[in-house]
Design a protein around this motif. Structure first.
Motif, PDB file in Angstrom:
ATOM      1  N   VAL A 136      59.541  28.100  85.528  1.00 49.46           N
ATOM      2  CA  VAL A 136      60.054  28.549  86.820  1.00 49.46           C
ATOM      3  C   VAL A 136      59.224  29.757  87.225  1.00 49.46           C
ATOM      4  N   ARG A 137      58.809  29.794  88.487  1.00 48.60           N
ATOM      5  CA  ARG A 137      57.985  30.918  88.959  1.00 48.60           C
ATOM      6  C   ARG A 137      58.272  31.111  90.434  1.00 48.60           C
ATOM      7  N   GLY A 138      57.689  32.182  91.005  1.00 48.33           N
ATOM      8  CA  GLY A 138      58.007  32.536  92.388  1.00 48.33           C
ATOM      9  C   GLY A 138      59.070  33.624  92.355  1.00 48.33           C
ATOM     10  N   ALA A 139      58.860  34.681  93.155  1.00 47.49           N
ATOM     11  CA  ALA A 139      59.688  35.886  93.027  1.00 47.49           C
ATOM     12  C   ALA A 139      61.202  35.621  93.123  1.00 47.49           C
ATOM     13  N   PRO A 140      61.682  34.984  94.218  1.00 46.65           N
ATOM     14  CA  PRO A 140      63.142  34.809  94.277  1.00 46.65           C
ATOM     15  C   PRO A 140      63.655  33.865  93.181  1.00 46.65           C
ATOM     16  N   ALA A 141      62.876  32.838  92.849  1.00 45.04           N
ATOM     17  CA  ALA A 141      63.346  31.863  91.846  1.00 45.04           C
ATOM     18  C   ALA A 141      63.517  32.511  90.475  1.00 45.04           C
ATOM     19  N   CYS A 152      49.205  30.341  97.628  1.00 42.25           N
ATOM     20  CA  CYS A 152      50.150  30.201  96.522  1.00 42.25           C
ATOM     21  C   CYS A 152      51.280  29.265  96.944  1.00 42.25           C
ATOM     22  N   ASN A 153      52.456  29.423  96.365  1.00 47.03           N
ATOM     23  CA  ASN A 153      53.607  28.620  96.794  1.00 47.03           C
ATOM     24  C   ASN A 153      54.758  29.564  97.073  1.00 47.03           C
ATOM     25  N   ALA A 154      55.130  29.639  98.341  1.00 53.26           N
ATOM     26  CA  ALA A 154      56.288  30.436  98.757  1.00 53.26           C
ATOM     27  C   ALA A 154      57.258  29.482  99.442  1.00 53.26           C
ATOM     28  N   ALA A 172      55.732  37.108  99.208  1.00 50.74           N
ATOM     29  CA  ALA A 172      55.447  38.409  98.590  1.00 50.74           C
ATOM     30  C   ALA A 172      56.204  38.518  97.282  1.00 50.74           C
ATOM     31  N   ASP A 173      55.648  39.312  96.392  1.00 49.34           N
ATOM     32  CA  ASP A 173      56.325  39.593  95.122  1.00 49.34           C
ATOM     33  C   ASP A 173      56.932  40.987  95.089  1.00 49.34           C
ATOM     34  N   ARG A 174      56.319  41.919  95.815  1.00 49.42           N
ATOM     35  CA  ARG A 174      56.906  43.262  95.924  1.00 49.42           C
ATOM     36  C   ARG A 174      56.278  43.940  97.131  1.00 49.42           C
TER      37      ARG A 174
HETATM   38  O1  MRU Z   1      52.782  33.785  89.621  1.00 43.49           O
HETATM   39  P1  MRU Z   1      53.764  33.132  90.558  1.00 43.49           P
HETATM   40  O2  MRU Z   1      53.527  31.687  90.760  1.00 43.49           O
HETATM   41  O3  MRU Z   1      55.189  33.464  90.198  1.00 43.49           O
HETATM   42  O4  MRU Z   1      53.464  33.859  91.948  1.00 43.49           O
HETATM   43  C1  MRU Z   1      54.208  33.508  93.070  1.00 43.49           C
HETATM   44  C2  MRU Z   1      53.767  34.164  94.307  1.00 43.49           C
HETATM   45  O5  MRU Z   1      52.877  34.992  94.320  1.00 43.49           O
HETATM   46  C3  MRU Z   1      54.530  33.831  95.550  1.00 43.49           C
HETATM   47  O6  MRU Z   1      53.711  33.875  96.674  1.00 43.49           O
HETATM   48  C4  MRU Z   1      55.638  34.881  95.717  1.00 43.49           C
HETATM   49  O7  MRU Z   1      56.401  34.974  94.556  1.00 43.49           O
HETATM   50  C5  MRU Z   1      56.518  34.590  96.873  1.00 43.49           C
HETATM   51  S1  MRU Z   1      57.616  33.253  96.553  1.00 43.49           S
HETATM   52  C6  MRU Z   1      58.686  33.069  97.831  1.00 43.49           C
END
Ligand code: MRU
Length: 337
Positions: A48-53, A150-152, A229-231
């Protein structure tokens, strides 16, 4: 085929079912987490990856700790916080779980309170993403051509997505879009995940190598670049997947507006600017190998930061659930939330 759920909480068992994002698009499979340790492992190994997830998954990890052994909750909070350093949503959600724990630690209701907080974080993420989508859809004209990195999307969140949520909302408003997805070296979240997610949902998507986006902007009218975005620091400097900064510079050169789409939980109100954002460095093997294939001479050194920081002055707007803000104006959200 319908897009599979990224994160599913199975309350009866209890366990967490995570879509295994390492395998997509070759196969659609799931990983079951029954303990907080397994949940932390799944965040670390990018199941699982992606900031909110990862924030949502970590919240359920705390619930699993409470189910098996409430005396291990402090340990679980610590372990889950240590999985990935950059995405602030992880720490935001862990702090929410910590405050429920502190309030109910001596109560028989502890488990149910923690579970309902995690479910709330999960559900709210879905509804917040829809609001981000509605707020952002207006910036895109009909027949817009857009680039994302990336994947948002739904795969990076509890559902619907942030940047991809804007595309979904624009389509729901009747607009046609052409979406270019950067493949996103070294882990290919764009090529593997964004293309899969958009194809599943019937979007017109074209994958380009990261190195092609500047040339694309010089040859074709691109209406906007939108990433997640992540931060986000208080001055609007924004950490996102490595390559975002270069994309923003190219966008400025070609007069293409560059937007960030993110929930307010991605803003770190304690972080004054981008230099204070911790940037994860990942294993050299991500650059040197592709599966078992050797891509780079083993003797060569590799630098592999997983994120970069786009300075606020390259960002036209930050699309949130509360509206679109010019980067310096996100400070106002601190008073409102
Ligand atoms: O390393 P990852 O795949 O977790 O990075 C994800 C990203 O950089 C996404 O663009 C970011 O978390 C935004 S997700 C809504």
């Amino acid at each position: 085929m319908m897009l599979p759920e990224t994160i599913e909480w199975i309350s009866e068992t209890p366990m967490l079912r995570l879509l295994d994002q390492r395998k997509i698009p070759a196969s659609v499979g799931f990983v079951l987490c029954r303990t907080y340790e397994e949940t932390a492992g799944a965040i670390e190994d990018m199941t699982v990856r992606g900031a909110p997830a990862i924030g949502v998954a970590a919240a359920y990890g705390v619930v699993l700790a409470a189910y098996h052994d409430p005396s291990k909750i402090d340990e679980a909070l610590f372990r889950l916080s240590a999985t990935r350093p950059t995405a602030v949503n992880l720490f935001w959600s862990i702090e929410k779980m910590r405050s429920v724990y502190n309030e109910y630690k001596n109560s028989p209701e502890l488990y149910l309170r923690l579970e309902s907080e995690a479910v709330k974080i999960d559900k709210e993420d879905r509804s917040i993403n829809r609001m981000i989508g509605v707020n952002g859809a207006g910036i895109l004209p009909d027949r817009a051509a857009v680039i994302t990195h990336c994947n948002a999307g739904a795969l990076a969140t509890a559902g619907y997505g942030t940047a991809l949520g804007v595309f979904r909302a624009a389509r729901e408003a009747g607009k046609k879009l052409r979406i270019y997805a950067d493949e996103t070296r070294p882990r290919f979240q764009g090529g593997r995940l964004t293309a899969f997610e958009l194809c599943e949902d019937g979007f017109d998507v074209t994958v380009i190598c990261d190195s092609m986006s500047a040339f694309l902007m010089s040859r074709e009218k691109i209406d906007a670049v939108i990433t997640g975005a992540d931060r986000i620091a208080l001055n609007g400097d924004t950490a996102n997947k490595i390559g975002t900064y270069g994309l923003a510079i190219s966008a400025q050169k070609h007069n293409v507006p560059f937007y960030i789409a993110a929930p307010i939980s991605t803003i770190d109100f304690n972080c004054p600017n981008g230099t204070s954002i911790p940037i994860e460095e990942r294993d050299h093997s991500e650059v040197k190998r592709l599966g078992s294939e050797i891509l780079v001479d083993e003797r060569a050194k590799v630098w592999n930061p997983a994120f970069d920081v786009t300075p606020a002055d390259l960002i036209k707007g930050i699309i949130t659930e509360a509206g679109i803000f010019e980067p310096p104006r996100i400070k106002e959200l601190n008073d409102r939330y």
